[in-house]
Structures are given as structure tokens and as C-alpha cells.
Motif scaffolding. Sequence first.
Motif, mmCIF file in Angstrom:
data_model
loop_
_atom_site.group_PDB
_atom_site.id
_atom_site.type_symbol
_atom_site.label_atom_id
_atom_site.label_comp_id
_atom_site.label_asym_id
_atom_site.label_seq_id
_atom_site.Cartn_x
_atom_site.Cartn_y
_atom_site.Cartn_z
ATOM 1 N N GLU A 211 0.844 -1.190 0.000
ATOM 2 C CA GLU A 211 0.000 0.000 0.000
ATOM 3 C C GLU A 211 0.882 1.243 0.000
ATOM 4 O OE1 GLU A 211 -3.452 2.173 2.658
ATOM 5 O OE2 GLU A 211 -2.700 0.238 3.301
ATOM 6 N N GLN A 212 0.508 2.208 -0.811
ATOM 7 C CA GLN A 212 1.196 3.497 -0.796
ATOM 8 C C GLN A 212 0.509 4.375 0.240
ATOM 9 O OE1 GLN A 212 1.873 5.244 -4.611
ATOM 10 N NE2 GLN A 212 2.570 7.165 -3.759
ATOM 11 N N VAL A 213 1.303 4.962 1.128
ATOM 12 C CA VAL A 213 0.771 5.810 2.196
ATOM 13 C C VAL A 213 1.508 7.147 2.172
ATOM 14 C CG1 VAL A 213 0.060 3.895 3.674
ATOM 15 C CG2 VAL A 213 2.357 4.795 3.883
ATOM 16 N N GLU A 214 0.864 8.157 2.695
ATOM 17 C CA GLU A 214 1.471 9.489 2.774
ATOM 18 C C GLU A 214 1.920 9.740 4.211
ATOM 19 O OE1 GLU A 214 2.000 11.496 0.056
ATOM 20 O OE2 GLU A 214 1.207 9.795 -1.075
ATOM 21 N N LYS A 215 3.180 10.079 4.379
ATOM 22 C CA LYS A 215 3.764 10.370 5.685
ATOM 23 C C LYS A 215 4.482 11.702 5.594
ATOM 24 C CE LYS A 215 3.295 7.126 8.536
ATOM 25 N NZ LYS A 215 2.281 7.233 9.564
ATOM 26 N N ASP A 216 3.850 12.741 6.073
ATOM 27 C CA ASP A 216 4.378 14.101 5.933
ATOM 28 C C ASP A 216 5.689 14.345 6.671
ATOM 29 O OD1 ASP A 216 2.294 14.859 4.296
ATOM 30 O OD2 ASP A 216 1.046 15.514 5.967
ATOM 31 N N GLU A 217 6.043 13.498 7.636
ATOM 32 C CA GLU A 217 7.270 13.742 8.393
ATOM 33 C C GLU A 217 8.544 13.388 7.619
ATOM 34 O OE1 GLU A 217 5.713 9.745 10.148
ATOM 35 O OE2 GLU A 217 4.840 11.570 9.359
ATOM 36 N N PHE A 218 8.396 12.820 6.417
ATOM 37 C CA PHE A 218 9.551 12.464 5.595
ATOM 38 C C PHE A 218 9.709 13.435 4.435
ATOM 39 C CE2 PHE A 218 8.077 8.267 7.244
ATOM 40 C CZ PHE A 218 9.189 7.971 8.008
ATOM 41 N N ALA A 219 10.938 13.592 3.948
ATOM 42 C CA ALA A 219 11.189 14.456 2.793
ATOM 43 C C ALA A 219 10.405 13.981 1.574
ATOM 44 C CB ALA A 219 12.680 14.484 2.480
ATOM 45 N N HIS A 220 10.396 12.679 1.341
ATOM 46 C CA HIS A 220 9.566 12.083 0.289
ATOM 47 C C HIS A 220 8.337 11.512 0.996
ATOM 48 C CE1 HIS A 220 13.677 11.523 -1.612
ATOM 49 N NE2 HIS A 220 13.066 12.444 -2.339
ATOM 50 N N ALA A 221 7.206 12.191 0.899
ATOM 51 C CA ALA A 221 6.022 11.838 1.685
ATOM 52 C C ALA A 221 5.378 10.523 1.253
ATOM 53 C CB ALA A 221 4.987 12.958 1.618
ATOM 54 N N SER A 222 5.435 10.175 -0.023
ATOM 55 C CA SER A 222 4.830 8.922 -0.487
ATOM 56 C C SER A 222 5.731 7.759 -0.098
ATOM 57 C CB SER A 222 4.636 8.937 -2.001
ATOM 58 O OG SER A 222 3.639 9.855 -2.344
ATOM 59 N N ARG A 223 5.199 6.878 0.723
ATOM 60 C CA ARG A 223 5.956 5.745 1.242
ATOM 61 C C ARG A 223 5.194 4.443 0.989
ATOM 62 N NH1 ARG A 223 10.963 6.913 3.877
ATOM 63 N NH2 ARG A 223 11.197 9.127 3.487
ATOM 64 N N ILE A 224 5.887 3.336 1.160
ATOM 65 C CA ILE A 224 5.306 2.017 0.945
ATOM 66 C C ILE A 224 5.196 1.280 2.276
ATOM 67 C CG2 ILE A 224 5.714 -0.261 -0.099
ATOM 68 C CD1 ILE A 224 4.903 1.955 -2.102
ATOM 69 N N GLU A 225 4.062 0.619 2.463
ATOM 70 C CA GLU A 225 3.883 -0.289 3.596
ATOM 71 C C GLU A 225 3.574 -1.669 3.030
ATOM 72 O OE1 GLU A 225 1.989 0.085 7.852
ATOM 73 O OE2 GLU A 225 0.408 -0.027 6.339
ATOM 74 N N PHE A 226 4.331 -2.673 3.500
ATOM 75 C CA PHE A 226 4.134 -4.053 3.075
ATOM 76 C C PHE A 226 3.290 -4.800 4.098
ATOM 77 C CE2 PHE A 226 8.253 -2.992 1.124
ATOM 78 C CZ PHE A 226 8.026 -3.388 -0.182
ATOM 79 N N LYS A 227 2.396 -5.643 3.630
ATOM 80 C CA LYS A 227 1.674 -6.591 4.475
ATOM 81 C C LYS A 227 2.333 -7.938 4.233
ATOM 82 C CE LYS A 227 -2.965 -8.391 5.376
ATOM 83 N NZ LYS A 227 -4.380 -8.353 4.915
ATOM 84 N N VAL A 228 2.835 -8.553 5.321
ATOM 85 C CA VAL A 228 3.706 -9.721 5.202
ATOM 86 C C VAL A 228 3.243 -10.845 6.122
ATOM 87 C CG1 VAL A 228 6.092 -10.512 5.465
ATOM 88 C CG2 VAL A 228 5.649 -8.183 4.714
ATOM 89 N N LYS A 229 3.202 -12.063 5.597
ATOM 90 C CA LYS A 229 2.960 -13.266 6.405
ATOM 91 C C LYS A 229 4.315 -13.758 6.887
ATOM 92 C CE LYS A 229 0.974 -17.151 7.768
ATOM 93 N NZ LYS A 229 0.132 -17.254 8.893
ATOM 94 N N ALA A 230 4.560 -13.680 8.195
ATOM 95 C CA ALA A 230 5.845 -14.093 8.760
ATOM 96 C C ALA A 230 6.074 -15.585 8.523
ATOM 97 C CB ALA A 230 5.884 -13.796 10.259
#
Length: 116
Positions: free
Chosen positions: A70-89
Amino acid sequence: MKALHVINKQSDTGPGLRNLRKSESEGEVYFSGFWDIPLSEATTLIGGMLFLHESKAKASRFGGRVLAVEQVEKDEFAHASRIEFKVKALREGRGVKWRGADHAMASYGTIIEVDY
């Protein structure tokens, strides 16, 4: 199968790795983010493996099969568009040697093809 090795240091607030949280409803499913990786690259990892390392010199502390991206927006980073992975351990995701980009500034390896 595709795989990605990522540097993910130990948490400052307690045991475990930063940027890793367990799903409240899905057993051994975790969310790992927020990575500065292009969405087009990240989506190629669905069905592949993600490995989290404290450093390139240390074997992975966590790894598993990527279920979703999923692409998420995180304003605290210089590049706001970030990736979050959903992972089965997966047990076989632990103790794996770093593979991919190995220069000093690499915080994640390139996406690689592996045989597991």
C-alpha cells in the motif's frame, strides 16, 4: 520469485524491530513500513519475500511472504509517499544472509530473483 532485503534497525522504544507491527486480527501477519521505494517496484514483490536486517552484516531478524503493498502518505519524511508491506511471517525468513545492493549507503537491496 522476487525478494527484497531491507535495513530495519532495532526499535528505540523496546524489543523488536522499528517499522514492524503485528496485525491485530490476522495471526502471523505483520505490516512493515514506511519505505521510500517506488510503488511500481514494490508491487512486483507481491507473492515474493521481504527480509528485515539490523545491518547488512547480520542475518535477517524477520522475513516473510509479501501479501499486499500500500502506498501511504507520511508528511514527516522528505519524500512523503511511502510504501507499507503486508507480510505473512515465515520461519524460513529468519537467519537469511543479505543479498542485493551492498554499497555503504544502501538501506535496501535491489529487488532480486531467488529460488526458494
